[in-house]
Design a protein around this motif. Sequence first.
Motif, PDB file in Angstrom:
ATOM      1  N   THR A   4       0.650  -1.160   0.046  1.00 33.08           N
ATOM      2  CA  THR A   4       0.024   0.074   0.167  1.00 33.08           C
ATOM      3  C   THR A   4       1.004   1.087   0.151  1.00 33.08           C
ATOM      4  N   LYS A   5       0.573   2.246  -0.809  1.00 28.65           N
ATOM      5  CA  LYS A   5       1.367   3.623  -0.793  1.00 28.65           C
ATOM      6  C   LYS A   5       0.868   4.558   0.416  1.00 28.65           C
ATOM      7  N   ILE A   6       1.836   4.920   0.986  1.00 28.03           N
ATOM      8  CA  ILE A   6       1.584   5.505   2.208  1.00 28.03           C
ATOM      9  C   ILE A   6       0.543   6.764   1.921  1.00 28.03           C
ATOM     10  N   LYS A   7       0.356   7.378   0.923  1.00 29.18           N
ATOM     11  CA  LYS A   7      -0.768   8.255   0.575  1.00 29.18           C
ATOM     12  C   LYS A   7      -2.056   7.585   0.655  1.00 29.18           C
ATOM     13  N   ALA A   8      -2.207   6.552   0.132  1.00 28.98           N
ATOM     14  CA  ALA A   8      -3.452   5.954   0.090  1.00 28.98           C
ATOM     15  C   ALA A   8      -3.787   5.229   1.780  1.00 28.98           C
ATOM     16  N   LEU A   9      -2.783   5.000   2.503  1.00 30.85           N
ATOM     17  CA  LEU A   9      -2.902   4.639   3.825  1.00 30.85           C
ATOM     18  C   LEU A   9      -3.421   5.730   4.692  1.00 30.85           C
ATOM     19  N   LEU A  10      -2.755   6.828   4.407  1.00 27.67           N
ATOM     20  CA  LEU A  10      -3.008   7.877   5.444  1.00 27.67           C
ATOM     21  C   LEU A  10      -4.444   8.528   5.016  1.00 27.67           C
ATOM     22  N   SER A  11      -4.905   8.232   3.642  1.00 23.21           N
ATOM     23  CA  SER A  11      -6.200   8.877   3.203  1.00 23.21           C
ATOM     24  C   SER A  11      -7.265   7.761   3.510  1.00 23.21           C
ATOM     25  N   THR A  12      -7.375   6.699   3.754  1.00 25.35           N
ATOM     26  CA  THR A  12      -8.227   5.915   3.935  1.00 25.35           C
ATOM     27  C   THR A  12      -8.257   5.132   5.226  1.00 25.35           C
ATOM     28  N   SER A  50       5.804  -4.787   7.300  1.00 27.77           N
ATOM     29  CA  SER A  50       4.421  -5.226   7.278  1.00 27.77           C
ATOM     30  C   SER A  50       4.129  -5.312   8.845  1.00 27.77           C
ATOM     31  N   GLY A  51       2.752  -4.951   8.961  1.00 30.53           N
ATOM     32  CA  GLY A  51       2.310  -4.809  10.377  1.00 30.53           C
ATOM     33  C   GLY A  51       0.904  -4.322  10.434  1.00 30.53           C
ATOM     34  N   LYS A  52       0.297  -4.122  11.467  1.00 31.96           N
ATOM     35  CA  LYS A  52      -0.875  -3.775  11.802  1.00 31.96           C
ATOM     36  C   LYS A  52      -0.947  -2.278  11.736  1.00 31.96           C
ATOM     37  N   LEU A  53      -2.127  -1.637  11.012  1.00 29.10           N
ATOM     38  CA  LEU A  53      -2.301  -0.339  11.189  1.00 29.10           C
ATOM     39  C   LEU A  53      -3.269   0.068  12.356  1.00 29.10           C
ATOM     40  N   VAL A  54      -2.750   0.601  13.315  1.00 30.38           N
ATOM     41  CA  VAL A  54      -3.418   1.081  14.678  1.00 30.38           C
ATOM     42  C   VAL A  54      -3.424   2.579  14.843  1.00 30.38           C
ATOM     43  N   GLU A  55      -4.418   2.941  15.507  1.00 31.24           N
ATOM     44  CA  GLU A  55      -4.726   4.493  16.124  1.00 31.24           C
ATOM     45  C   GLU A  55      -3.065   4.583  16.932  1.00 31.24           C
ATOM     46  N   SER A  56      -2.367   5.845  16.430  1.00 30.07           N
ATOM     47  CA  SER A  56      -1.250   5.993  17.548  1.00 30.07           C
ATOM     48  C   SER A  56      -1.528   6.649  19.015  1.00 30.07           C
ATOM     49  N   GLN A  57      -0.723   5.988  19.699  1.00 32.36           N
ATOM     50  CA  GLN A  57      -0.674   6.345  21.047  1.00 32.36           C
ATOM     51  C   GLN A  57      -0.278   7.706  21.372  1.00 32.36           C
ATOM     52  N   GLY A  58       0.702   8.151  20.482  1.00 34.26           N
ATOM     53  CA  GLY A  58       1.505   9.458  20.667  1.00 34.26           C
ATOM     54  C   GLY A  58       0.814  10.545  19.894  1.00 34.26           C
ATOM     55  N   ILE A  90       1.985   2.172  12.196  1.00 36.84           N
ATOM     56  CA  ILE A  90       1.908   0.831  11.858  1.00 36.84           C
ATOM     57  C   ILE A  90       2.894  -0.086  13.075  1.00 36.84           C
ATOM     58  N   ASN A  91       2.169  -0.922  13.511  1.00 37.63           N
ATOM     59  CA  ASN A  91       2.894  -1.877  14.658  1.00 37.63           C
ATOM     60  C   ASN A  91       3.736  -2.882  13.797  1.00 37.63           C
ATOM     61  N   ALA A  92       4.926  -2.609  13.764  1.00 39.62           N
ATOM     62  CA  ALA A  92       5.626  -3.708  12.650  1.00 39.62           C
ATOM     63  C   ALA A  92       5.732  -5.185  13.295  1.00 39.62           C
ATOM     64  N   SER A  93       5.222  -5.990  12.499  1.00 42.38           N
ATOM     65  CA  SER A  93       5.478  -7.315  12.581  1.00 42.38           C
ATOM     66  C   SER A  93       6.915  -8.038  12.020  1.00 42.38           C
ATOM     67  N   SER A  94       7.073  -7.605  10.920  1.00 48.47           N
ATOM     68  CA  SER A  94       8.301  -8.043  10.151  1.00 48.47           C
ATOM     69  C   SER A  94       8.910  -6.794   9.287  1.00 48.47           C
ATOM     70  N   ILE A  95      10.209  -6.786   9.589  1.00 47.07           N
ATOM     71  CA  ILE A  95      10.895  -5.747   8.569  1.00 47.07           C
ATOM     72  C   ILE A  95      12.030  -6.145   7.536  1.00 47.07           C
ATOM     73  N   SER A 100      -6.236  -3.231   9.863  1.00 50.15           N
ATOM     74  CA  SER A 100      -5.775  -4.101   9.030  1.00 50.15           C
ATOM     75  C   SER A 100      -4.429  -4.323   8.863  1.00 50.15           C
ATOM     76  N   GLU A 101      -4.005  -5.387   8.371  1.00 48.86           N
ATOM     77  CA  GLU A 101      -2.651  -5.695   8.292  1.00 48.86           C
ATOM     78  C   GLU A 101      -2.136  -5.157   6.861  1.00 48.86           C
ATOM     79  N   VAL A 102      -1.164  -4.379   6.976  1.00 48.64           N
ATOM     80  CA  VAL A 102      -0.585  -3.638   5.594  1.00 48.64           C
ATOM     81  C   VAL A 102       0.983  -3.874   5.313  1.00 48.64           C
ATOM     82  N   LEU A 103       1.141  -3.711   4.142  1.00 48.32           N
ATOM     83  CA  LEU A 103       2.551  -3.776   3.988  1.00 48.32           C
ATOM     84  C   LEU A 103       3.021  -2.464   3.247  1.00 48.32           C
ATOM     85  N   VAL A 104       4.021  -1.738   3.759  1.00 46.34           N
ATOM     86  CA  VAL A 104       4.399  -0.355   3.356  1.00 46.34           C
ATOM     87  C   VAL A 104       6.257  -0.637   2.879  1.00 46.34           C
TER      88      VAL A 104
END
Length: 465
Positions: free
Chosen positions: A7-15, A77-85, A92-97, A20-24
């Motif tokens: 997923t492109k970051i632009k799309a990730l931030l606008s939708t 890749s990891g889960k897109l979550v609401e930011s704590q900060g 993204i909470n990274a599960s693999s890099i 969901s699990e995403v790959l950037v």
Amino acid sequence: MIIMKRTKIKALLSTSQVGSEVLVKGWVRTKRGNKNVVFIALNDGSTINNIQVVADTVSFDENLIKDITTGACIAVSGKLVESQGQGQKVEINASSIELYGKSDAETYPLQKKGHSMEFLRENAHLRFRTNTFGAVFRIRHSMAFAIHNYFNDKGFFYLHTPIITGSDAEGAGEMFHVTTMDLNKLVHKEDGSLDFNGDFFGKETNLTVSGQLEGELGALSLGEIYTFGPTFRAENSNTPRHLAEFWMIEPEMSFYDLNDNMDLAEEFVKYLIKYALENCREDLEFLNNMIDNKLLEKLNFVLNNEFVRITYTEAVSILTATGKKWDYMVGWGRDLQAEHERYLVEEHFKRPVILTDYPREIKAFYMKQNEDGKTVRAMDVLFPGIGEIIGGSQREENYEKLLARITEMKLPQKDLWWYLDTRKFGTAPHSGFGLGFERLILFVTGMSNIRDVIPFPRTPKNAEF
RNA sequence: UCCUUAGUAGCUCAGUUGGUUAGAGCGACGGACUGUUAAUCCGUAGGUCGUAGGUUCGAGCCCUACCUGGGGAGCCA
């Protein structure tokens, strides 16, 4: 390993894909953190905004974390979550890099903190990775796209005029020679001049300084055309507004008089500014914050106000009436200097100005002569900060008058036979203008040096990259 | 091309009337810190002072030439 689509970051931030699990994939802007958690600001060029990647250090190899430095390229890749900060809504909470490319921190030229424009120009191969240049070149793309859109919607045809030209009659400036001759073994004729018979084209050729004359040929049968391509001037100009290689847009229209020409120029520029405001909002806001805090105000002002239209003669009267002492004299028949144009645009009218009907002596041979015998139907569009952004005219369609002017100015008539033919066979009133693409980008981005709005600037003594 | 200004650490700069071993901030590196936002704190390394000549007991500093960058002008888009 899970196969996932990037997923492109632009799309990730606008939708809203929270949960969901995403790959950037992208390049690291900054990394910070402590021994438990690291925060990576990742950018993939799709937008000025970064996505924040959060990685728990216990879950990752220590050396991998160490290699994630400014400039490195990674896939996360990891889960897109609401930011704590604070500072971002999601992360993204990274599960693999996966590390695609390291970037040695000791030798990578760009750092997290700001650099001077001069330094980044010397690193033009990497400056796309900065916020400023990312914004500038995304906007540059959008403007190129909008130009084609505008003309296509109006029924203009995109005409490709030659880049190598055998004509040097336009007189717009010094030209670059094009040759395949061995420069160490040049052949001279008896009169001492160079013999081009053995050259690739069998004649002297140059890089084009303008596609206008060929553009007119297209307009006088296709109706309305535009060119959009590179042009070259071998002038030794060292200013923040000149390049040896630059892009120009040159519309040419049958049956347009000078007023139609001005209407088109004004509508065209306003369309482009509106397009930028509507489609490049985030990049413009960034530039407004970091480069020119009057940028958005200026763009809106130009969009919402009519350009002033006055004749050269009226301009001279205004300038004379000020009683100001100019470095260069003001007088009818003299060309206006930068200080005069700047006064009109920035102090007297405080808005874009279109000057028309210049003395024929200071303008090109192809401009239509007025009935007063002294002036021609020329127009220059002057913008605040950058001066002349557009130059154009109604063209001389009368064969005899055009020929007389060519003779008078001692231009090589035999090289212009094809141009003159259009006035012999079904001539028509027509007009056109040239817009310097980089000067437009200067205005739209608020950048101050033209070398910073073209990816790889060509200027005297500089052809790096 | 002309005028002007600058060139000192990876970057941005300071460096007194010419005088021992050329400084700072940032970056980099090492360490500390349980969520950072150009993070913060402690520490370490890093320089043939644009190039070539010259003046001098002694030059980052003075002189000459050249190179490169910035700003202004001309030419233009």
